[in-house]
Design a protein around this motif. Structure first.
Motif, PDB file in Angstrom:
ATOM      1  N   SER A  93     -16.982  21.037  14.996  1.00 53.48           N
ATOM      2  CA  SER A  93     -17.645  20.449  16.163  1.00 53.48           C
ATOM      3  C   SER A  93     -16.659  19.675  17.017  1.00 53.48           C
ATOM      4  N   TRP A  94     -15.751  18.939  16.358  1.00 54.46           N
ATOM      5  CA  TRP A  94     -14.734  18.172  17.085  1.00 54.46           C
ATOM      6  C   TRP A  94     -13.794  19.097  17.860  1.00 54.46           C
ATOM      7  N   ARG A  95     -13.367  20.202  17.233  1.00 56.17           N
ATOM      8  CA  ARG A  95     -12.450  21.136  17.908  1.00 56.17           C
ATOM      9  C   ARG A  95     -13.091  21.755  19.143  1.00 56.17           C
ATOM     10  N   ASN A  96     -14.415  21.908  19.114  1.00 54.90           N
ATOM     11  CA  ASN A  96     -15.128  22.508  20.245  1.00 54.90           C
ATOM     12  C   ASN A  96     -15.576  21.472  21.268  1.00 54.90           C
ATOM     13  N   SER A  97     -15.160  20.227  21.057  1.00 50.91           N
ATOM     14  CA  SER A  97     -15.523  19.154  21.982  1.00 50.91           C
ATOM     15  C   SER A  97     -14.316  18.769  22.828  1.00 50.91           C
ATOM     16  N   SER A  98     -14.517  17.765  23.687  1.00 51.34           N
ATOM     17  CA  SER A  98     -13.407  17.256  24.503  1.00 51.34           C
ATOM     18  C   SER A  98     -12.918  15.923  23.962  1.00 51.34           C
ATOM     19  N   ARG A  99     -13.074  15.716  22.653  1.00 52.84           N
ATOM     20  CA  ARG A  99     -12.769  14.428  22.027  1.00 52.84           C
ATOM     21  C   ARG A  99     -11.453  14.481  21.247  1.00 52.84           C
ATOM     22  N   ALA A 100     -10.386  14.884  21.922  1.00 51.65           N
ATOM     23  CA  ALA A 100      -9.097  15.029  21.242  1.00 51.65           C
ATOM     24  C   ALA A 100      -8.598  13.714  20.668  1.00 51.65           C
ATOM     25  N   GLU A 101      -9.039  12.587  21.227  1.00 53.78           N
ATOM     26  CA  GLU A 101      -8.557  11.279  20.766  1.00 53.78           C
ATOM     27  C   GLU A 101      -9.237  10.821  19.481  1.00 53.78           C
ATOM     28  N   TYR A 102     -10.223  11.551  19.011  1.00 53.90           N
ATOM     29  CA  TYR A 102     -10.930  11.189  17.782  1.00 53.90           C
ATOM     30  C   TYR A 102     -10.234  11.814  16.568  1.00 53.90           C
ATOM     31  N   GLU A 103     -10.423  11.183  15.423  1.00 52.01           N
ATOM     32  CA  GLU A 103      -9.893  11.688  14.160  1.00 52.01           C
ATOM     33  C   GLU A 103     -11.066  12.088  13.264  1.00 52.01           C
ATOM     34  N   VAL A 104     -10.946  13.249  12.620  1.00 53.64           N
ATOM     35  CA  VAL A 104     -11.931  13.687  11.632  1.00 53.64           C
ATOM     36  C   VAL A 104     -11.306  13.490  10.262  1.00 53.64           C
ATOM     37  N   SER A 105     -11.973  12.747   9.396  1.00 55.88           N
ATOM     38  CA  SER A 105     -11.331  12.388   8.137  1.00 55.88           C
ATOM     39  C   SER A 105     -12.336  12.040   7.052  1.00 55.88           C
ATOM     40  N   TYR A 106     -11.920  12.303   5.803  1.00 62.40           N
ATOM     41  CA  TYR A 106     -12.536  11.598   4.695  1.00 62.40           C
ATOM     42  C   TYR A 106     -12.199  10.109   4.838  1.00 62.40           C
ATOM     43  N   GLU A 107     -13.038   9.266   4.263  1.00 62.18           N
ATOM     44  CA  GLU A 107     -12.657   7.892   3.972  1.00 62.18           C
ATOM     45  C   GLU A 107     -12.626   7.737   2.456  1.00 62.18           C
ATOM     46  N   ALA A 108     -11.835   6.769   2.009  1.00 62.61           N
ATOM     47  CA  ALA A 108     -11.839   6.450   0.584  1.00 62.61           C
ATOM     48  C   ALA A 108     -13.211   5.912   0.187  1.00 62.61           C
ATOM     49  N   THR A 109     -13.532   6.036  -1.070  1.00 64.02           N
ATOM     50  CA  THR A 109     -14.783   5.500  -1.617  1.00 64.02           C
ATOM     51  C   THR A 109     -14.848   3.991  -1.376  1.00 64.02           C
ATOM     52  N   HIS A 110     -15.958   3.529  -0.815  1.00 64.72           N
ATOM     53  CA  HIS A 110     -16.124   2.088  -0.598  1.00 64.72           C
ATOM     54  C   HIS A 110     -17.592   1.758  -0.338  1.00 64.72           C
ATOM     55  N   HIS A 111     -17.947   0.533  -0.468  1.00 67.35           N
ATOM     56  CA  HIS A 111     -19.240  -0.143  -0.248  1.00 67.35           C
ATOM     57  C   HIS A 111     -20.435   0.507  -0.943  1.00 67.35           C
TER      58      HIS A 111
END
Length: 273
Positions: A124-142
């Motif tokens: 979805s991110w690749r097909n958007s205009s949101r190049a400045e965003y990062e797609v990522s796992y986060e470490a386990t928390h909360h």
């Protein structure tokens, strides 16, 4: 059945929920207990609660028993103001629980569901205009950590500007729809050791290979690493974990010795990256 939940006081979660209702044509329902909103359609229930998401330990009691896995729609805060779309599991590695859940307890991870969701977000991110965003796992928390079913968070980061952006709501909602339409996939379930809060090497592996992560313990929490913690990371998963992937640069020799001894006794593969 998927149980999707959010806090009505969270602009990100509430916005994603609105976008999902529009995209999926969900109908109001009474199957949720003590919720502020409740919608149903297809194979999902979507519920809004007044409490903050890190205190959603009540979901087993308030969502229908047919629900098999929870997906929490949420905001993500970052002091660095990183614009992001993230996926993570929940838990507290140490003896404190400052942000919900119980000390030393991990929620049940779902490596395949979180992997499919991460990949859907990336598409979805690749097909958007949101190049400045990062797609990522986060470490386990909360929290929450004590639910009886697997739990995955999907989040928009990292400030009020991003949380309230309808385009971000649409991207997350579209990714969830892709997940719901995805057949079960063949992936190798692993746990991750090391890396930052955004474990970029682990994320890169998951996006390039058929490797799906359950719990990830980051470098900043490695003082809590022990045989017991490794046991929890592996046992608190809805599918059998078959490997441990270690970011070598972020671990010390005593960490690696502990991991290798544990893996040898359990017959689990260790991979360094």
């Amino acid at each position: 059945m998927y149980g999707l939940a959010y806090s009505i006081n969270d602009p990100a979660g509430a916005g994603i929920a609105r976008a999902l209702r529009d995209k999926m044509g969900l109908s109001e329902s009474s199957v949720c207990k003590n919720s502020i909103t409740c919608f149903q359609g297809g194979n999902i229930v979507l519920a809004g609660f007044r409490e903050d998401v890190i205190y959603f330990d009540f979901l087993d009691d308030r969502m229908p028993p047919e629900v098999e896995i929870y997906i929490i729609l949420s905001r993500h805060s970052s002091e660095a103001r990183v614009k992001s779309y993230t996926v993570h599991h929940t838990g507290n590695f140490g003896g404190n629980a400052l942000y919900g859940g119980n000390p030393g307890e991990l929620g049940i991870s779902s490596p395949m569901v979180s992997w499919l969701l991460l990949r859907a977000l990336h598409d979805s991110w690749r097909n958007s205009s949101r190049a400045e965003y990062e797609v990522s796992y986060e470490a386990t928390h909360h929290g929450p950590t004590s639910l009886s079913k697997p739990l995955v968070f999907v989040e928009i980061g990292s400030s009020v500007d991003e949380w309230g952006d309808p385009s971000n709501h649409f991207i997350i909602a579209s990714s969830i729809v892709k997940l719901l339409e995805s057949p079960p996939a063949d992936c190798k379930p692993v746990i991750g050791i090391g890396g930052g809060h955004y474990p970029r090497k682990h994320t890169e592996i998951a996006l390039k290979e058929n490797v799906c992560y359950g719990h990830i313990i980051p470098k900043y929490a490695l003082q809590h690493l022990s045989q017991e913690i490794l046991d929890k990371m592996i046992s608190r998963s809805d599918i059998d974990v078959r490997g441990i992937i270690v970011e070598k640069k972020g671990t010390r020799i005593e960490h690696r010795s502990l991991i290798e001894d544990y893996a040898s006794r359990r017959g689990i593969e260790v991979r360094y990256v």
